[in-house]
Write a protein that holds these residues in place. Sequence first.
Motif, PDB file in Angstrom:
ATOM      1  N   ASP A 391       0.585  -1.021  -0.083  1.00  8.31           N
ATOM      2  CA  ASP A 391       0.388   0.038  -0.044  1.00  8.31           C
ATOM      3  C   ASP A 391       1.154   1.699   0.063  1.00  8.31           C
ATOM      4  N   ARG A 445       1.164  -5.356   4.451  1.00 11.67           N
ATOM      5  CA  ARG A 445       0.008  -5.163   5.334  1.00 11.67           C
ATOM      6  C   ARG A 445      -1.016  -5.666   4.548  1.00 11.67           C
ATOM      7  N   HIS A 450      -5.372   1.378   7.016  1.00 12.69           N
ATOM      8  CA  HIS A 450      -3.746   1.501   7.265  1.00 12.69           C
ATOM      9  C   HIS A 450      -3.723   1.862   8.382  1.00 12.69           C
ATOM     10  N   LYS A 461      -8.839   2.216   3.362  1.00 10.44           N
ATOM     11  CA  LYS A 461      -8.154   2.119   2.239  1.00 10.44           C
ATOM     12  C   LYS A 461      -9.411   2.298   1.875  1.00 10.44           C
TER      13      LYS A 461
END
Length: 478
Positions: A391, A445, A450, A461
């Motif tokens: 991400d 992740r 997040h 997100k």
Amino acid sequence: MTTREFPPDFLWGAAAAAYQIEGAVDADGRTPSIWDTFTRLPGAILNGDDADAACEHYDRMPQDVALMKELGLASYRFSTAWPRICPDGGPVNQAGLDFYRRLVDELLGAGIVPWLTLYHWDLPQALEDTGGWTRRDTADRFLDYAMAVYDALGDRVDHWTTHNEPWCSAFMGYTGGGHAPGRQEGVAGVVAAHHLLLGHGLFVDEFRRRGGTPEQGKAVGITLNPTVADPFDPTRAADVEAARRLDGFHNRVFLEPLFRGRYADDLAGDTDGMLFAGRPWQDAVHDGDLQLISAPLDFLGVNFYHGDVPAALPYDAEPGELLGSRIEHATRPRQSPYPGGGFVFPRTGRPTTDRDWEIDPDAFTRLLVRLRDEYAVPPVYITENGAMANDVVEDGAIHDAGRREYIEQHLHALRDAMDKGVDVRGYFVWSLMDNFEWSYGYAHRFGLVHVDFATQVRTLKDSARWFAEMAARNALCQ
């Protein structure tokens, strides 16, 4: 645009695990777990990370529950920390239990169903020092701990899971060494698997004795991470044999005792001549164990991320000879999470997540149908499914289209299985938020949310907003 609807009572949720998010590893009487010890071993964790702070969920729990409510989650799957509740595996620590009392109250106040997992890998180090899951007494200590949790929360928690992915605890922990406690002792993984299952059976038995039945609104189950083992070359006998062995050590070592009250005959053949502490692993199986282990369950939790395509190779093969293989399960027996090793997982040309796990939604459908057809499993809940992504925060937003696409593909595959008659009643995405991802540390992740681990700021997100809308609609668009 057409839609694929889910049943009106289908349960949508997200999952997390105590050690991966709580932090506060020495707060309020908590003592070290095997993972606290493992993170200190040189090279055990990517980038040398530890979970001393993790997501600081222990201190930020009310805000995190508020995030769940903002996402409209119907349920939250979490685990309780054994070393927080029974430090060093000993007497109950009320201060540790109080955190989970507050968590459950917060969830119920937000209209979120608590879905409790008793063991998500954080064995007290003091119990490992006496043998851990290779010692039968650990199953008894698990029952003591589990009933302490049940006595404290059983009036408000209705759904109880004994173990999360006992395959990882047993084989990654005691055979492969890639997970805590990091032991590489061959068939010790099978011994540990049996004692994990025994602890499960002991709890189910006591749960029922205390009135834990569907008629009383209570449910108990276990979460497995079964795989689909497709031979890399189905015309090559050695690859077909590798797939059979993988299926035996990964799937049937748990499915057979849980749903048929026995261990499969080929497990004995595959471990012939392998000894733990000078004795065959079968010596760990006592009269009455399998009856306890195979007691009927109210649900089966299934975690799924990818299938497996094993290929048989010589033990001494070098990485350059492995057809571009991902060596997640190494070839050498000392490092393999399966007793005897002997196979790897070559690339097949399928797309992969950023964790290099192949994306094969069809395998998900096939797995669920197999569980129904071969094992007549109880109602299924998908207790973990999700994708790791690299991400990037752009102007305060995270546009994780790949994660959304992965989840959407697997929900369609899940709906395909339901259309074939598989009784699936809920889905928990992994994970609620970015966290300490075991031996991969913070680099990988999976979260809908997040987490900036430097500031502990949480940010939804794009996948989180999409998941919330889809769950509220209770339908997929296509």
